[in-house]
Write a protein that holds these residues in place. Structure first.
Motif: not given
Length: 149
Positions: A113-114, A117
């Motif tokens: 997810g990081g 992003v």
């Protein structure tokens, strides 16, 4: 300023399309015989020509040889943004999930997810700055073509 020689292949208002030949450092490397990069280079699998749009205020025509340049700071900033920032975000998100005592699959998902992003931030930033003349390559000068004879 990082410079590269190329050939003008098309003209645009205030700019030119320049075709450059990508060079390899394989000839100077001591492990070139055992390296996959060297093998790909010897087989000619990769496309060796690059096409870039460079800002230009010179009167040029198609076929002219030019020297194109880009500031080192622009290249360094771009490399950090594209390569280092996503990696740092992956580690930060995974570390935060780990500190929150999340199970390992969730830590891995948080890391991904990081990374996602960061990819979205990089994409948005590149769209915002794509027309910034300070970040574009420029034609520094016309180069003298070697005459055959």
């Amino acid at each position: 300023m990082i410079e590269e020689t190329g050939r003008v292949v098309a003209l645009a208002p205030g700019a030119v399309w320049v075709e450059t030949e990508r060079s390899s450092t394989c000839s100077g490397c001591s492990v070139r015989s055992g390296c996959g990069q060297g093998l790909v280079e010897r087989l000619g699998v990769r496309e060796r020509r690059g096409l870039i749009l460079a800002l230009c205020d010179l009167r040029l025509s198609v076929g002219d040889t030019v020297v194109v340049g880009i500031r080192e700071s622009v290249l360094l900033h771009g490399a950090v943004l594209v390569y280092l920032f996503p990696l740092i975000m992956l580690f930060i998100f995974a570390l935060v999930a780990s500190q929150l005592s999340a199970p390992e699959p969730y830590v891995m998902l948080a890391g991904l997810g990081g990374f996602l992003v960061a990819w979205l931030v990089v994409r948005k930033r590149s769209q915002q700055t794509s027309a910034d003349p300070a970040l574009q390559p420029v034609v520094l000068r016309a180069a003298l073509a070697a005459r055959a004879g």
